[in-house]
Design an enzyme around this catalytic site. Structure first.
Site, short mmCIF file in Angstrom:
data_model
loop_
_atom_site.label_atom_id
_atom_site.label_comp_id
_atom_site.label_asym_id
_atom_site.label_seq_id
_atom_site.Cartn_x
_atom_site.Cartn_y
_atom_site.Cartn_z
N ASP A 175 10.39 -0.95 1.92
CA ASP A 175 11.13 -0.87 0.65
C ASP A 175 12.58 -0.46 0.85
O ASP A 175 13.19 0.17 -0.02
CB ASP A 175 10.45 0.11 -0.33
CG ASP A 175 9.00 -0.22 -0.53
OD1 ASP A 175 8.69 -1.41 -0.64
OD2 ASP A 175 8.17 0.71 -0.57
N HIS A 189 9.14 -8.47 -1.10
CA HIS A 189 10.59 -8.45 -0.98
C HIS A 189 11.21 -8.87 -2.31
O HIS A 189 11.01 -9.98 -2.78
CB HIS A 189 11.02 -9.34 0.18
CG HIS A 189 10.60 -8.77 1.50
ND1 HIS A 189 10.61 -9.47 2.69
CD2 HIS A 189 10.16 -7.53 1.82
CE1 HIS A 189 10.19 -8.68 3.66
NE2 HIS A 189 9.90 -7.51 3.16
P1 IMP Z 1 -1.61 -1.48 4.02
O1 IMP Z 1 -0.48 -2.16 4.71
O2 IMP Z 1 -1.95 -2.12 2.69
O3 IMP Z 1 -2.82 -1.30 4.88
O4 IMP Z 1 -1.14 0.00 3.64
C1 IMP Z 1 -0.89 1.00 4.63
C2 IMP Z 1 0.30 1.86 4.26
O5 IMP Z 1 1.48 1.09 4.35
C3 IMP Z 1 0.28 2.42 2.83
O6 IMP Z 1 0.90 3.69 2.83
C4 IMP Z 1 1.12 1.42 2.06
O7 IMP Z 1 1.68 1.99 0.89
C5 IMP Z 1 2.18 1.13 3.10
N1 IMP Z 1 2.84 -0.18 2.94
C6 IMP Z 1 2.40 -1.37 3.35
N2 IMP Z 1 3.31 -2.31 3.10
C7 IMP Z 1 4.35 -1.70 2.54
C8 IMP Z 1 5.64 -2.16 2.10
O8 IMP Z 1 6.01 -3.33 2.19
N3 IMP Z 1 6.45 -1.21 1.56
C9 IMP Z 1 6.10 0.09 1.50
N4 IMP Z 1 4.93 0.55 1.92
C10 IMP Z 1 4.07 -0.34 2.43
#
Ligand code: IMP
Length: 431
Positions: A13, A41
């Site tokens: 982010d 994005h």
């Molecule tokens: P997952 O990628 O859905 O398995 O989530 C694992 C961790 O990564 C969590 O804390 C999510 O909030 C974070 N996360 C995954 N993708 C993003 C992103 O694009 N932006 C911010 N946090 C992310």
């Protein structure tokens, strides 16, 4: 430089979408190489807002080739929806402009079901995943039971593998996770439809990229998430399930290491994170709420409010070292307008010892106290400014200090959400 990777230097982010979109104007090919639709994005183009999750941000520029590499995990239903949505808004008209690696793994409905059921069981210790099945899909990739787009070439064989997976996953969902099983027949039908839509995009994207690079084309590698969410170098286990730094370009796009000319890190002028895990410079209370609203810090993928913190130079150094950053693009400087004083976390303190790097043993990050340096803020509206010279002296001082502390030069500064609201000091494609 001809080949440039853009990577997040915080917890995702950081505003990568906007910078990738800006750089895409000078690129011929834009490539996603890791992650899935857990990324989101956000781009504002001619006042229109777009959220791209799987398709590279280059899709908003006519004539650019967008590549989804083998290192990604792709929910095929979400991809079809995203393509349809872009087509409805007059983008991605030509199918030849999107290429999907046959080696990319598919995220299936059972991956989502497992992700959500596990998180629910973990309760307070949950990772706070996006719930899109990313971790379970990468697990299957590593245990060699995953389904790749390659498998779609023969639907009969694909169906057999899919049904075998579903019966195993349903046993796990019911017996271990005490969750609802998924419907096999429904998924098979969904995949049959998806197949007719996606086969046209499949190919060997590694060969395509090698040819493009050999022909002198400019290639932009679009990282997702951020270094602190990296499976190896982030705040494990509060991370995503892929490598999110520049090193992932090589495995995830099938490009040789010597072919990457430079890395542009993206950082936000303050810090945010969604989900659980350590966050040393987190701001509690009213100021955090103000920044959340001013910066519209709500997850683009899930709508969750993001946690807010001061800029953390210790983590910025970690990200710069791991990625060998050529430069840094700092986004959302305008959100800090009116906040005085500003703080930057310059080091950590733990039991009387000062640490300029993350202390060895990631669990210690839960316990460290941030050491802050205070800098004066500014009140002027900076959103229309397009050069460093126009910025208030205290904003310039803030930027300078971030550059010094991270040991990396500033290449761009974001002063608003729109594509043009950017101070470009140096464009990596033009050096
Ligand atoms: P997952 O990628 O859905 O398995 O989530 C694992 C961790 O990564 C969590 O804390 C999510 O909030 C974070 N996360 C995954 N993708 C993003 C992103 O694009 N932006 C911010 N946090 C992310």
């Amino acid at each position: 430089m001809k080949t440039v990777a853009v990577v997040g230097s915080q917890w995702g982010d950081e505003g990568k979408g906007k910078i990738v979109d800006l750089l895409a104007a000078d690129a011929d090919v834009i490539v996603r190489f890791q992650g899935g639709n857990n990324a989101a994005h956000t781009l504002v183009v001619n006042g229109e807002k777009f959220i791209l999750r799987l398709v590279p941000a280059g899709a908003l520029h006519a004539g650019k080739v967008c590549v989804i590499g083998n290192g990604t995990v792709v929910d095929p239903i979400a991809l079809v929806e995203e393509i349809d949505n872009l087509k409805r808004r007059n983008h991605l008209k030509d199918d030849a402009l999107l290429r999907l690696s046959y080696g990319a793994h598919m995220v299936m409905p059972y991956h989502r079901a497992i992700d959500r059921a596990r998180e629910a069981r973990l309760g307070k210790s949950a990772i706070g995943t996006t719930g899109f099945g990313i971790g379970p899909a990468y697990e299957d990739k590593m245990s060699r039971t995953g389904l790749r787009f390659d498998d779609l070439s023969s639907f009969a064989t694909f169906k057999e593998k899919l049904e075998r997976n579903i019966s195993e996953k349903n046993l796990y969902l019911k017996a271990v996770l005490k969750a609802k099983p998924v419907n096999s027949a429904e998924i098979v039908e969904q995949m049959r439809k998806v197949r007719t839509r996606l086969m046209r995009y499949l190919g060997d994207t590694s060969v395509f990229l090698a040819d493009a690079i050999a022909a002198g084309k400019r290639v932009l590698f679009e990282g997702a998430h951020g270094v602190m969410l990296d499976i190896d170098h982030g705040t494990y286990p509060y991370v995503t399930s892929s490598n999110c730094g520049a090193s992932a370009v090589f495995g995830g796009a099938g490009v040789a290491p010597g072919k990457l000319d430079g890395v542009l890190g993206i950082g936000k002028a303050y810090a945010t994170r969604v989900g659980g895990g350590p966050f040393p410079s987190e701001i509690q209370g009213k100021l955090g709420d103000t920044l959340r609203i001013e910066g519209d810090e709500f997850g683009s993928a899930t709508g969750r409010p993001r946690r807010i913190g001061w800029y953390d130079a210790v983590l910025a150094r970690h990200a710069a070292r791991l990625n060998g950053m050529w430069g840094l693009a700092l986004t959302k400087l305008d959100v800090l307008t009116g906040i005085d004083p500003l703080k930057i976390c310059v080091a950590y303190e733990l039991r009387g010892t000062r640490y300029d790097e993350i202390p060895p043993g990631r669990h210690l990050l839960e316990k460290v106290k941030p050491v802050y340096e205070e800098l004066p803020g500014w009140r002027e509206d900076i959103t229309q400014m397009r050069s460093l010279a126009e910025l208030p002296a205290s904003a310039r001082r803030y930027l300078e200090r971030i550059g010094q502390l991270g040991g990396v030069k500033l290449a761009m500064v974001g002063v608003g959400a729109a594509r043009e609201a950017t101070i470009v000091i140096e464009n990596p494609f033009l050096v």
